[in-house]
Design a protein around this motif. Structure first.
Motif, PDB file in Angstrom:
ATOM      1  N   THR A 118      12.564  25.072  32.937  1.00 49.94           N
ATOM      2  CA  THR A 118      12.801  24.320  31.756  1.00 49.94           C
ATOM      3  C   THR A 118      13.613  23.070  31.863  1.00 49.94           C
ATOM      4  O   THR A 118      14.096  22.686  33.011  1.00 49.94           O
ATOM      5  N   GLU A 119      13.414  22.103  30.787  1.00 48.35           N
ATOM      6  CA  GLU A 119      14.037  20.859  30.471  1.00 48.35           C
ATOM      7  C   GLU A 119      14.581  20.539  29.336  1.00 48.35           C
ATOM      8  O   GLU A 119      14.119  20.939  28.356  1.00 48.35           O
ATOM      9  N   VAL A 120      15.482  19.999  28.985  1.00 54.31           N
ATOM     10  CA  VAL A 120      15.925  19.281  27.745  1.00 54.31           C
ATOM     11  C   VAL A 120      16.164  17.939  27.536  1.00 54.31           C
ATOM     12  O   VAL A 120      16.424  17.092  28.242  1.00 54.31           O
ATOM     13  N   ILE A 121      15.062  17.640  26.670  1.00 60.27           N
ATOM     14  CA  ILE A 121      14.851  16.073  25.994  1.00 60.27           C
ATOM     15  C   ILE A 121      15.466  15.956  24.926  1.00 60.27           C
ATOM     16  O   ILE A 121      14.943  16.587  23.927  1.00 60.27           O
ATOM     17  N   GLY A 122      16.516  14.976  24.769  1.00 58.84           N
ATOM     18  CA  GLY A 122      17.348  15.084  23.378  1.00 58.84           C
ATOM     19  C   GLY A 122      18.035  16.385  23.257  1.00 58.84           C
ATOM     20  O   GLY A 122      18.748  17.053  23.887  1.00 58.84           O
ATOM     21  N   ARG A 123      17.695  16.954  22.217  1.00 58.61           N
ATOM     22  CA  ARG A 123      18.347  18.271  22.077  1.00 58.61           C
ATOM     23  C   ARG A 123      17.254  19.444  22.005  1.00 58.61           C
ATOM     24  O   ARG A 123      17.404  20.559  21.947  1.00 58.61           O
ATOM     25  N   GLN A 124      16.047  19.017  22.475  1.00 60.96           N
ATOM     26  CA  GLN A 124      15.001  19.974  22.462  1.00 60.96           C
ATOM     27  C   GLN A 124      14.742  20.556  23.785  1.00 60.96           C
ATOM     28  O   GLN A 124      14.505  19.998  24.805  1.00 60.96           O
ATOM     29  N   LEU A 125      14.572  21.918  23.872  1.00 60.54           N
ATOM     30  CA  LEU A 125      14.361  22.503  25.241  1.00 60.54           C
ATOM     31  C   LEU A 125      12.571  22.722  25.058  1.00 60.54           C
ATOM     32  O   LEU A 125      11.960  23.038  24.113  1.00 60.54           O
ATOM     33  N   TYR A 126      12.376  22.344  26.502  1.00 60.63           N
ATOM     34  CA  TYR A 126      10.933  22.482  26.740  1.00 60.63           C
ATOM     35  C   TYR A 126      10.987  23.485  28.098  1.00 60.63           C
ATOM     36  O   TYR A 126      11.691  23.290  28.992  1.00 60.63           O
ATOM     37  N   VAL A 127       9.648  23.924  27.977  1.00 61.93           N
ATOM     38  CA  VAL A 127       9.298  24.870  29.214  1.00 61.93           C
ATOM     39  C   VAL A 127       8.368  24.115  30.120  1.00 61.93           C
ATOM     40  O   VAL A 127       7.303  23.376  29.592  1.00 61.93           O
ATOM     41  N   THR A 128       8.768  23.988  31.540  1.00 60.53           N
ATOM     42  CA  THR A 128       7.872  23.131  32.281  1.00 60.53           C
ATOM     43  C   THR A 128       6.654  23.931  32.645  1.00 60.53           C
ATOM     44  O   THR A 128       6.424  25.350  32.200  1.00 60.53           O
ATOM     45  N   ASP A 129       5.685  23.441  33.292  1.00 61.91           N
ATOM     46  CA  ASP A 129       4.308  24.105  33.555  1.00 61.91           C
ATOM     47  C   ASP A 129       4.508  25.207  34.704  1.00 61.91           C
ATOM     48  O   ASP A 129       4.058  26.255  34.281  1.00 61.91           O
ATOM     49  N   PHE A 130       5.757  24.954  35.455  1.00 64.07           N
ATOM     50  CA  PHE A 130       6.007  25.990  36.393  1.00 64.07           C
ATOM     51  C   PHE A 130       6.736  27.214  35.523  1.00 64.07           C
ATOM     52  O   PHE A 130       6.447  28.402  35.913  1.00 64.07           O
ATOM     53  N   GLY A 131       7.457  26.764  34.604  1.00 59.83           N
ATOM     54  CA  GLY A 131       8.154  27.773  33.934  1.00 59.83           C
ATOM     55  C   GLY A 131       7.297  28.578  33.265  1.00 59.83           C
ATOM     56  O   GLY A 131       7.345  29.948  32.997  1.00 59.83           O
ATOM     57  N   ALA A 132       6.157  28.002  32.515  1.00 59.30           N
ATOM     58  CA  ALA A 132       5.179  28.576  31.723  1.00 59.30           C
ATOM     59  C   ALA A 132       4.422  29.824  32.689  1.00 59.30           C
ATOM     60  O   ALA A 132       4.173  30.961  32.254  1.00 59.30           O
ATOM     61  N   GLU A 133       4.217  29.429  33.864  1.00 60.22           N
ATOM     62  CA  GLU A 133       3.600  30.490  34.657  1.00 60.22           C
ATOM     63  C   GLU A 133       4.461  31.391  35.321  1.00 60.22           C
ATOM     64  O   GLU A 133       4.161  32.681  35.448  1.00 60.22           O
ATOM     65  N   ILE A 134       5.730  31.299  35.234  1.00 62.74           N
ATOM     66  CA  ILE A 134       6.751  32.363  35.636  1.00 62.74           C
ATOM     67  C   ILE A 134       7.057  33.459  34.297  1.00 62.74           C
ATOM     68  O   ILE A 134       7.087  34.530  34.524  1.00 62.74           O
ATOM     69  N   ALA A 135       6.958  32.693  33.156  1.00 64.04           N
ATOM     70  CA  ALA A 135       6.869  33.500  31.945  1.00 64.04           C
ATOM     71  C   ALA A 135       5.662  34.615  31.803  1.00 64.04           C
ATOM     72  O   ALA A 135       5.886  35.696  31.323  1.00 64.04           O
ATOM     73  N   VAL A 136       4.667  33.994  32.048  1.00 64.43           N
ATOM     74  CA  VAL A 136       3.425  34.728  32.259  1.00 64.43           C
ATOM     75  C   VAL A 136       3.536  36.104  33.202  1.00 64.43           C
ATOM     76  O   VAL A 136       3.269  36.960  32.948  1.00 64.43           O
ATOM     77  N   ALA A 137       3.977  35.714  34.432  1.00 61.93           N
ATOM     78  CA  ALA A 137       4.339  36.660  35.332  1.00 61.93           C
ATOM     79  C   ALA A 137       5.451  37.510  34.786  1.00 61.93           C
ATOM     80  O   ALA A 137       5.240  39.034  34.976  1.00 61.93           O
ATOM     81  N   ALA A 138       6.300  37.010  34.267  1.00 59.24           N
ATOM     82  CA  ALA A 138       7.569  37.953  33.668  1.00 59.24           C
ATOM     83  C   ALA A 138       7.023  38.954  32.520  1.00 59.24           C
ATOM     84  O   ALA A 138       7.449  40.021  32.634  1.00 59.24           O
ATOM     85  N   GLU A 139       6.361  38.501  31.810  1.00 61.83           N
ATOM     86  CA  GLU A 139       5.629  39.271  30.929  1.00 61.83           C
ATOM     87  C   GLU A 139       4.721  40.409  31.314  1.00 61.83           C
ATOM     88  O   GLU A 139       4.694  41.598  31.057  1.00 61.83           O
ATOM     89  N   LYS A 140       4.095  40.236  32.196  1.00 61.64           N
ATOM     90  CA  LYS A 140       3.295  41.145  32.926  1.00 61.64           C
ATOM     91  C   LYS A 140       4.253  42.279  33.735  1.00 61.64           C
ATOM     92  O   LYS A 140       4.029  43.387  33.720  1.00 61.64           O
ATOM     93  N   ILE A 141       5.225  41.872  34.561  1.00 63.63           N
ATOM     94  CA  ILE A 141       6.356  42.670  35.194  1.00 63.63           C
ATOM     95  C   ILE A 141       6.994  43.532  34.133  1.00 63.63           C
ATOM     96  O   ILE A 141       7.091  44.748  34.185  1.00 63.63           O
ATOM     97  N   LEU A 142       7.227  42.939  32.952  1.00 59.56           N
ATOM     98  CA  LEU A 142       8.108  43.925  31.860  1.00 59.56           C
ATOM     99  C   LEU A 142       7.021  44.857  31.215  1.00 59.56           C
ATOM    100  O   LEU A 142       7.498  45.924  30.902  1.00 59.56           O
ATOM    101  N   ALA A 143       5.890  44.582  30.998  1.00 57.20           N
ATOM    102  CA  ALA A 143       4.693  45.376  30.468  1.00 57.20           C
ATOM    103  C   ALA A 143       4.723  46.504  31.578  1.00 57.20           C
ATOM    104  O   ALA A 143       4.582  47.690  31.021  1.00 57.20           O
ATOM    105  N   GLU A 144       4.499  46.409  32.866  1.00 60.10           N
ATOM    106  CA  GLU A 144       4.531  47.367  33.692  1.00 60.10           C
ATOM    107  C   GLU A 144       5.675  48.268  33.831  1.00 60.10           C
ATOM    108  O   GLU A 144       5.498  49.685  34.013  1.00 60.10           O
TER     109      GLU A 144
END
Length: 312
Positions: A50-76
């Motif tokens: 993730t990264e914070v610009i101003g006060r807004q949190l953003y998910v990086t491209d790499f973070g988005a891929e980890i999130a997809v993997a995390a969702e699959k792991i938790l579903a399993e």
């Protein structure tokens, strides 16, 4: 790497809400606890999640891929838990519901016995406004939705639960007498629910049918907020009786008798006509159809008695 399921769950929620504060609220954790777990997860990767610009949190491209993997792991993980419970002869899985905001006064009583009987079921319940409820149903994100106004452009089946009655409500110092016509609504500062609310839809349909020009005092985004504004004497509102029981008992609000009111509708559990039910969803629908009369009698007898008293 030694990341935990807890860290993945927290990170996934952060990516969904785009906010550490909102993620903490939805997970019922403190904000510092969520921040610490995000840092512990981040420490295991050389690339920022993730990264914070101003006060807004953003998910990086790499973070988005980890999130997809995390969702699959938790579903399993959920699948493993469900299979374990199924081998023990328990009904397992997720029951996903979306409920209009005033439905929160109704739905717990229709869920309670079912969830006690089947402790292997995980409930996912979204309480929101009518527009979001219909959107979640249309996208097939939920098994059932609880509404009091049926959607216009969606093919659904439904089972009726109980009546919903909306009355004109004022604060404790309100002076009222029987015999007022609906034109009284043009003389009062009326508090509205937000666009997309079922209560607002029902009210505006009534106002339009009677060609009433009403002065909008304010617009609020929840039934609770409207109720508190009425209690504070900021205006009047058309509200469902089901949501003001305690306030009526405590004398904090009063129902104002008006000819043509209450507005009547029925709470309905709806689902897509083409929906293929999971075993959990099918069992819940059967429970509703078999037990709804008993539940209404046991849990909502006060409602029937109060309506009879008002209409006497």
């Amino acid at each position: 790497m030694q990341y935990t399921l807890h860290q993945l769950q927290i990170f996934l929620k952060i990516t969904q809400t785009m906010s550490i504060t909102k993620a903490a609220e939805e997970l019922h954790l403190t904000q510092p606890a969520v921040s610490i777990q995000l840092k512990n997860l981040q420490d295991q990767f050389e690339i920022p999640l993730t990264e914070v610009i101003g006060r807004q949190l953003y998910v990086t491209d790499f973070g988005a891929e980890i999130a997809v993997a995390a969702e699959k792991i938790l579903a399993e993980v959920h699948a493993i838990n469900y299979k374990t419970q199924a081998y023990k002869g328990q009904l397992t899985g997720r029951l996903k519901l979306s409920v209009v905001s005033t439905g929160k006064y109704v739905i717990p009583y229709f869920l309670s016995d079912f969830l006690k009987q089947h402790q292997g079921i995980e409930l996912v319940l979204d309480v929101t406004n009518k527009a979001r409820v219909i959107e979640s149903l249309e996208k097939n994100e939920v098994d059932f939705s609880l509404v009091s106004v049926l959607p216009d452009k969606l093919m659904v089946d439904a089972t009726e639960l109980m009546q919903n009655k909306l009355y004109l409500v004022g604060g404790k110092d309100t002076e009222s007498s029987k015999g007022s016509t609906h034109h009284i609504l043009e003389q009062l500062p009326i508090i509205y629910r937000e666009e997309g609310s079922g209560t607002r839809h029902t009210m505006e349909r009534y106002l339009s049918a009677h060609n009433l020009k009403v002065r909008k005092k304010m617009e609020l985004t929840s039934n609770e907020a409207v109720k508190q504004a009425v209690i504070a004497g900021l205006g009047y509102a058309i509200m469902p009786l089901i949501g003001i029981k305690n306030e009526l008992i405590n004398g904090e609000v009063k129902i104002i008798p008006v000819k043509g009111l209450p507005l009547n509708s029925v709470w309905k559990m709806i689902w897509l006509k083409s929906k293929a039910f999971s075993p959990v969803a099918a069992a819940f629908l059967l429970h509703l159809q078999k037990e709804k009369t008993r539940i209404i009698h046991e849990k909502f007898s006060w409602f029937e008695q109060y309506v009879a008293q008002l209409e006497a």
